[in-house]
Scaffold this motif. Structure first.
Motif, PDB file in Angstrom:
ATOM      1  N   ALA A 171      50.112  59.739  24.118  1.00 56.82           N
ATOM      2  CA  ALA A 171      50.170  60.713  23.031  1.00 56.82           C
ATOM      3  C   ALA A 171      49.368  61.945  23.426  1.00 56.82           C
ATOM      4  CB  ALA A 171      49.613  60.107  21.757  1.00 56.82           C
ATOM      5  N   ARG A 172      49.963  63.082  23.181  1.00 55.29           N
ATOM      6  CA  ARG A 172      49.268  64.351  23.368  1.00 55.29           C
ATOM      7  C   ARG A 172      49.125  64.984  21.993  1.00 55.29           C
ATOM      8  NH1 ARG A 172      51.353  67.108  28.904  1.00 55.29           N
ATOM      9  NH2 ARG A 172      50.358  65.616  30.274  1.00 55.29           N
ATOM     10  N   GLU A 173      48.560  66.161  21.958  1.00 54.04           N
ATOM     11  CA  GLU A 173      48.312  66.795  20.665  1.00 54.04           C
ATOM     12  C   GLU A 173      49.596  67.004  19.860  1.00 54.04           C
ATOM     13  OE1 GLU A 173      46.071  70.766  19.445  1.00 54.04           O
ATOM     14  OE2 GLU A 173      44.995  69.536  20.928  1.00 54.04           O
ATOM     15  N   THR A 174      50.634  67.540  20.492  1.00 54.64           N
ATOM     16  CA  THR A 174      51.880  67.821  19.771  1.00 54.64           C
ATOM     17  C   THR A 174      53.105  67.213  20.441  1.00 54.64           C
ATOM     18  OG1 THR A 174      52.149  69.908  20.942  1.00 54.64           O
ATOM     19  CG2 THR A 174      51.000  69.984  18.824  1.00 54.64           C
ATOM     20  N   SER A 175      52.886  66.289  21.386  1.00 55.41           N
ATOM     21  CA  SER A 175      54.012  65.700  22.095  1.00 55.41           C
ATOM     22  C   SER A 175      53.626  64.326  22.635  1.00 55.41           C
ATOM     23  CB  SER A 175      54.454  66.602  23.255  1.00 55.41           C
ATOM     24  OG  SER A 175      53.399  66.731  24.194  1.00 55.41           O
ATOM     25  N   VAL A 176      54.587  63.695  23.272  1.00 53.92           N
ATOM     26  CA  VAL A 176      54.355  62.400  23.902  1.00 53.92           C
ATOM     27  C   VAL A 176      54.835  62.502  25.346  1.00 53.92           C
ATOM     28  CG1 VAL A 176      54.998  59.955  23.915  1.00 53.92           C
ATOM     29  CG2 VAL A 176      54.608  61.128  21.747  1.00 53.92           C
ATOM     30  N   LEU A 177      54.034  62.009  26.265  1.00 55.21           N
ATOM     31  CA  LEU A 177      54.360  62.017  27.678  1.00 55.21           C
ATOM     32  C   LEU A 177      54.825  60.614  28.077  1.00 55.21           C
ATOM     33  CD1 LEU A 177      54.219  63.353  30.534  1.00 55.21           C
ATOM     34  CD2 LEU A 177      51.908  62.429  30.673  1.00 55.21           C
ATOM     35  N   LEU A 178      55.990  60.536  28.698  1.00 55.35           N
ATOM     36  CA  LEU A 178      56.497  59.283  29.238  1.00 55.35           C
ATOM     37  C   LEU A 178      56.490  59.407  30.747  1.00 55.35           C
ATOM     38  CD1 LEU A 178      59.622  58.844  26.944  1.00 55.35           C
ATOM     39  CD2 LEU A 178      57.419  57.698  26.721  1.00 55.35           C
ATOM     40  N   ARG A 179      55.864  58.434  31.425  1.00 54.25           N
ATOM     41  CA  ARG A 179      55.796  58.506  32.879  1.00 54.25           C
ATOM     42  C   ARG A 179      56.225  57.158  33.459  1.00 54.25           C
ATOM     43  NH1 ARG A 179      50.267  60.270  35.252  1.00 54.25           N
ATOM     44  NH2 ARG A 179      50.050  59.951  33.063  1.00 54.25           N
ATOM     45  N   VAL A 180      57.200  57.194  34.350  1.00 56.82           N
ATOM     46  CA  VAL A 180      57.615  56.006  35.081  1.00 56.82           C
ATOM     47  C   VAL A 180      57.131  56.171  36.499  1.00 56.82           C
ATOM     48  CG1 VAL A 180      59.561  54.626  35.901  1.00 56.82           C
ATOM     49  CG2 VAL A 180      59.641  55.638  33.618  1.00 56.82           C
ATOM     50  N   SER A 181      56.351  55.222  36.969  1.00 56.19           N
ATOM     51  CA  SER A 181      55.892  55.247  38.353  1.00 56.19           C
ATOM     52  C   SER A 181      56.258  53.919  39.008  1.00 56.19           C
ATOM     53  CB  SER A 181      54.393  55.512  38.439  1.00 56.19           C
ATOM     54  OG  SER A 181      53.677  54.548  37.711  1.00 56.19           O
ATOM     55  N   ASP A 182      56.482  53.965  40.313  1.00 56.80           N
ATOM     56  CA  ASP A 182      56.868  52.751  41.021  1.00 56.80           C
ATOM     57  C   ASP A 182      56.397  52.809  42.452  1.00 56.80           C
ATOM     58  OD1 ASP A 182      59.126  53.818  42.813  1.00 56.80           O
ATOM     59  OD2 ASP A 182      59.817  54.442  40.833  1.00 56.80           O
ATOM     60  N   THR A 183      56.533  51.692  43.136  1.00 61.24           N
ATOM     61  CA  THR A 183      56.125  51.606  44.541  1.00 61.24           C
ATOM     62  C   THR A 183      57.317  51.754  45.477  1.00 61.24           C
ATOM     63  OG1 THR A 183      56.284  49.194  44.446  1.00 61.24           O
ATOM     64  CG2 THR A 183      54.115  50.161  44.043  1.00 61.24           C
ATOM     65  N   GLY A 184      58.432  52.287  44.954  1.00 62.88           N
ATOM     66  CA  GLY A 184      59.637  52.442  45.758  1.00 62.88           C
ATOM     67  C   GLY A 184      59.761  53.801  46.375  1.00 62.88           C
TER      68      GLY A 184
END
Length: 80
Positions: A67-80
């Motif tokens: 959660a950010r102040e006025t938005s939401v950050l979605l992050r997908v990280s992987d080892t590929g």
């Protein structure tokens, strides 16, 4: 967070087959936001699908919701 976990759960069979650890994390533990569920499901499923496609057996994939102040950050990280 519940929504993200639900989308990620659809990839459980692939994760088990390829022995990939898949985790969903969130800051804070619950994030409340209005969004188009169908569109967001397509976006998350596409990101996770690509991550599973390119992550080798024994790898790790993480979906992080922040959660950010006025938005939401979605992050997908992987080892590929």
């Amino acid at each position: 967070m519940t929504f993200a976990r639900g989308v990620a759960a659809a990839f459980t069979p692939v994760a088990e087959q390829k022995r990939i650890e898949c985790a969903v994390t969130s800051e804070p533990s619950e994030v409340l936001v209005w969004f188009d569920a169908d569109a967001m499901e397509k976006v998350l499923a596409n990101l996770l699908s690509n991550a599973f496609k390119f992550t080798p057996a024994g790898g790790r994939i993480t979906l992080h919701v922040k959660a950010r102040e006025t938005s939401v950050l979605l992050r997908v990280s992987d080892t590929g």
